[in-house]
Design a protein around this motif. Structure first.
Motif, PDB file in Angstrom:
ATOM      1  N   LEU B 165       0.848  -1.202   0.000  1.00 36.11           N
ATOM      2  CA  LEU B 165       0.000   0.000   0.000  1.00 36.11           C
ATOM      3  C   LEU B 165       0.875   1.240   0.000  1.00 36.11           C
ATOM      4  CD1 LEU B 165      -2.753   1.519   0.407  1.00 36.11           C
ATOM      5  CD2 LEU B 165      -2.342   1.315   2.865  1.00 36.11           C
ATOM      6  N   ARG B 167       4.158   1.624  -0.732  1.00 37.85           N
ATOM      7  CA  ARG B 167       5.072   1.748  -1.871  1.00 37.85           C
ATOM      8  C   ARG B 167       4.367   2.091  -3.165  1.00 37.85           C
ATOM      9  NH1 ARG B 167       7.928  -3.920  -2.122  1.00 37.85           N
ATOM     10  NH2 ARG B 167       8.697  -3.923   0.012  1.00 37.85           N
ATOM     11  N   ALA B 169       0.429   2.226  -3.857  1.00 38.32           N
ATOM     12  CA  ALA B 169      -0.816   2.988  -3.932  1.00 38.32           C
ATOM     13  C   ALA B 169      -0.668   4.378  -3.312  1.00 38.32           C
ATOM     14  CB  ALA B 169      -1.959   2.216  -3.269  1.00 38.32           C
ATOM     15  N   LEU B 170       0.272   4.562  -2.385  1.00 33.73           N
ATOM     16  CA  LEU B 170       0.503   5.890  -1.795  1.00 33.73           C
ATOM     17  C   LEU B 170       1.749   6.562  -2.375  1.00 33.73           C
ATOM     18  CD1 LEU B 170      -0.430   5.228   1.959  1.00 33.73           C
ATOM     19  CD2 LEU B 170      -1.735   6.561   0.287  1.00 33.73           C
ATOM     20  N   ALA B 171       2.272   6.051  -3.491  1.00 29.97           N
ATOM     21  CA  ALA B 171       3.437   6.688  -4.120  1.00 29.97           C
ATOM     22  C   ALA B 171       3.143   8.157  -4.379  1.00 29.97           C
ATOM     23  CB  ALA B 171       3.756   5.982  -5.440  1.00 29.97           C
ATOM     24  N   GLY B 172       4.071   9.010  -4.008  1.00 32.57           N
ATOM     25  CA  GLY B 172       3.905  10.436  -4.260  1.00 32.57           C
ATOM     26  C   GLY B 172       3.041  11.164  -3.248  1.00 32.57           C
ATOM     27  N   SER B 173       2.535  10.457  -2.241  1.00 31.52           N
ATOM     28  CA  SER B 173       1.658  11.119  -1.261  1.00 31.52           C
ATOM     29  C   SER B 173       2.462  11.829  -0.179  1.00 31.52           C
ATOM     30  CB  SER B 173       0.716  10.098  -0.615  1.00 31.52           C
ATOM     31  OG  SER B 173       1.446   9.177   0.187  1.00 31.52           O
ATOM     32  N   GLN B 313       1.613  14.072   3.404  1.00 31.64           N
ATOM     33  CA  GLN B 313       1.455  15.488   3.077  1.00 31.64           C
ATOM     34  C   GLN B 313       0.190  15.740   2.261  1.00 31.64           C
ATOM     35  OE1 GLN B 313       5.308  15.773   1.150  1.00 31.64           O
ATOM     36  NE2 GLN B 313       6.124  16.954   2.872  1.00 31.64           N
ATOM     37  N   MET B 314      -0.163  14.801   1.392  1.00 32.02           N
ATOM     38  CA  MET B 314      -1.269  15.034   0.452  1.00 32.02           C
ATOM     39  C   MET B 314      -2.627  14.649   1.017  1.00 32.02           C
ATOM     40  SD  MET B 314      -0.063  15.926  -2.679  1.00 32.02           S
ATOM     41  CE  MET B 314       1.462  15.829  -3.600  1.00 32.02           C
ATOM     42  N   LEU B 315      -2.654  13.628   1.868  1.00 31.28           N
ATOM     43  CA  LEU B 315      -3.932  13.043   2.279  1.00 31.28           C
ATOM     44  C   LEU B 315      -4.175  13.140   3.777  1.00 31.28           C
ATOM     45  CD1 LEU B 315      -3.790   9.735   0.168  1.00 31.28           C
ATOM     46  CD2 LEU B 315      -5.157  11.768  -0.341  1.00 31.28           C
ATOM     47  N   ASP B 317      -4.101  11.725   7.281  1.00 27.51           N
ATOM     48  CA  ASP B 317      -3.979  10.360   7.799  1.00 27.51           C
ATOM     49  C   ASP B 317      -4.709   9.341   6.921  1.00 27.51           C
ATOM     50  OD1 ASP B 317      -2.527  11.260   9.923  1.00 27.51           O
ATOM     51  OD2 ASP B 317      -4.112  11.001  11.414  1.00 27.51           O
ATOM     52  N   VAL B 318      -4.011   8.254   6.600  1.00 29.03           N
ATOM     53  CA  VAL B 318      -4.629   7.104   5.920  1.00 29.03           C
ATOM     54  C   VAL B 318      -4.303   5.874   6.758  1.00 29.03           C
ATOM     55  CG1 VAL B 318      -4.631   5.641   3.864  1.00 29.03           C
ATOM     56  CG2 VAL B 318      -4.431   8.134   3.636  1.00 29.03           C
ATOM     57  N   THR B 319      -5.320   5.089   7.091  1.00 30.31           N
ATOM     58  CA  THR B 319      -5.146   3.959   7.998  1.00 30.31           C
ATOM     59  C   THR B 319      -5.538   2.660   7.313  1.00 30.31           C
ATOM     60  OG1 THR B 319      -5.675   5.376   9.877  1.00 30.31           O
ATOM     61  CG2 THR B 319      -5.852   2.985  10.244  1.00 30.31           C
TER      62      THR B 319
END
Lengths: 355, 355
Positions: B165, B167, B169-173, B313-315, B317-319
């Motif tokens: 996830l 590496r 799906a959150l690349a660049g986040s 930085q972009m989103l 918190d993602v859990t």
């Protein structure tokens, strides 16, 4: 090696404006980390007009100027008219970024934008639920025929990567269904009702906080969630549902007494969008208020936060929780689609050279 | 086109036995969905012995026979000796599957297994925290030099895809830190203490339920979590931490009174593993019991479930929440590494052909 992707922005509201801001701030970082830069060559917006600029538009000018109605006319290549299909066809973009408003019945004008972009040989990334819920399969097939991509991570839960998690990281896990809190406005309202407000007072607060639209129907009657359920069910469970085939009710019938009764047991009412594959292979989907037990992973999801619980054969329940809206959050979804496109395109270029 | 991957299993305890069961049940499904099948050509186990069978071992025989101590000697190519390095070198496996026991101080014998496998030109997938926490960077570099993969999704949260996830799906986040509930045993114990038990009684219950080992030290003193924090911090935040550099305390000092006091405020004590990048670029990591506010996304994570909250930085918190242990759940992690290897290897083969 740096790849430059030219892009056209359809709609210049919060989301595409945030993407333009990210371009001003992060092109160098993307070049370093991923090997690409983005250059805007076309913009179209109902209020501001349109721009076709094959040489590129300075994203700083776009984001820092206070354009009035028809204000794009002042720029080189600009017009006061929102000539969106001209921008799609004539601006030399590798990728068309569709972020106009969602029409849940016809999907227009976004659907025509997507079709025209693919016909013109351009990849499409979108945050627009309309064309995805109504025609994701057809548009994906159309794109594949042309060797193009049609990606839409931002159509569900903004930039929280629910689609990419399911497709990539949960590949082979055997997803048999999902349950989601997919509308932040209604979840916020239910939280305020738990605190003792009635529906009308909670809605007013949501509107004051900027969560709810002046017309909150799509949020509180479940119509917004229904589009997301269709997108997820068709994508993850191989269904072929139209929105009209999904039973849908909202939260407007819940009374403060309904809510207070269950809270004392540790349960909570949530507006749930769900789908699951039945033993006969059919996929059943619905949107309705459900009373979740205290042990369910979605019960603790509060405020405007969204979440989806996947039921899988290998892992049982896996839940992803994150923002469901927001300018930057949704613009990141577009970026994540472009990063995925870049990674796959790089592999594909090598593949074509090998054949 | 179907690719057959030959694999050697190091350790034939719960996890690799579950992988062998999946092979008996799902090879046809993997062939249809992904284009590969798995064939076992080597097995090594401290108790059962070893097998080297270039023509393949019937996974059904492996999973359905009740082997006693040294029992592999009865099979063709079998021996009562656990000749693990011989299996690594001599069984003609494309992929070595490392699932022996974790030694947190030396990483052995798993570290030597991984090195020998890479030296022999074999990909490595592992669920073993030891070699990953101590040497992921070196092993990954060693693998890359040989055009091989070293993958370890199952080293944190079993098959819940926390690494993939982050590496993919959150690349660049822009991940700047994380907080996780990474040990199900201690989380279960804290839950039982909230229900009024003291630590000793809660621990006994965890042991009776099969969550806690006879020696629960690694679980309740935070040592298990520390290895996972090192793995995540090094992988996601680019740190270069050794386990000894991470401050670590557990849950044994918490009293029922400590716990009762905060529960009445909606707060909960959790054993948290965390790391974050500081403004000076350093990564700070720690393991300790923390009192989380009711609004934190980890507060509602109960029982033996695990979860990680990424700060981005972009989103924001993602859990991700899911199982942190389990035979099939951990075996799925190995499968997910093989699926990723297959997808990348397919792309890479095309790439090499193009050069």
């Amino acid at each position: 090696m740096t790849t430059t992707y030219t892009i056209s922005l359809l709609g210049f509201g919060g989301v595409n404006r945030a993407l333009a801001e990210l371009i001003t701030q992060r092109n160098d970082e993307w070049q370093r980390d991923f090997g690409f830069r983005l250059v805007i060559v076309g913009v179209s917006d109902l209020a501001l007009g349109s721009i076709i600029a094959p040489g590129g538009i300075d994203a700083r000018v776009l984001t820092q100027t206070d354009f009035g109605r028809g204000g794009f006319a002042a720029l080189s290549g600009g017009s006061a008219d929102p000539r969106s299909l001209d921008v799609v066809r004539d601006a030399p973009a590798d990728i068309v970024v569709e972020a106009t408003y969602t029409d849940a019945i016809t999907g227009e004008p976004a659907l025509s934008h997507c079709r025209a972009a693919l016909a013109a040989g351009r990849h499409v990334v979108t945050t627009n639920k309309g064309p995805v819920a109504l025609a994701a399969r057809a548009l994906t097939a159309e794109a594949a025929r042309e060797g193009l991509r049609f990606d839409y991570e931002g159509s569900v839960m903004s930039g929280t990567p629910v689609l990419r998690l399911a497709r990539q990281a949960l590949a082979g896990s055997g997803i048999t269904g999902f349950k989601g809190i997919l509308n932040g406005t209604s979840n916020f309202i239910l939280g305020r009702m738990e605190a003792g407000l009635d529906f009308a007072a909670a809605l007013s607060e949501a509107q004051a906080a900027g969560y709810a639209e002046a017309d909150p129907t799509a949020d509180v009657e479940g119509h917004d969630v229904r589009l997301k359920v269709v997108i997820l069910a068709n994508e993850l469970l191989g269904a072929d549902l139209a929105p009209s085939q999904v039973d849908c009710s909202g939260i407007t019938a819940l009374t403060p007494a309904d809510i207070a009764t269950v809270v004392s047991n540790g349960q909570r009412w949530k507006l749930i969008g769900s789908a699951s594959r039945q033993t006969d292979g059919r996929v059943e989907a619905r949107v309705s208020a459900e009373c979740l037990p205290v042990t369910h992973p979605l019960t603790g999801v509060s405020g405007a936060v969204n979440a989806v619980t996947f039921t899988t054969q290998m892992l049982g329940d896996v839940t992803i929780t994150g923002p469901g809206a927001g300018r930057i959050e949704t613009a990141y979804a577009l970026l994540s689609d472009i990063i995925a496109l870049h990674r796959d395109r790089t592999a594909q270029m090598h593949q074509e050279a090998a054949e």
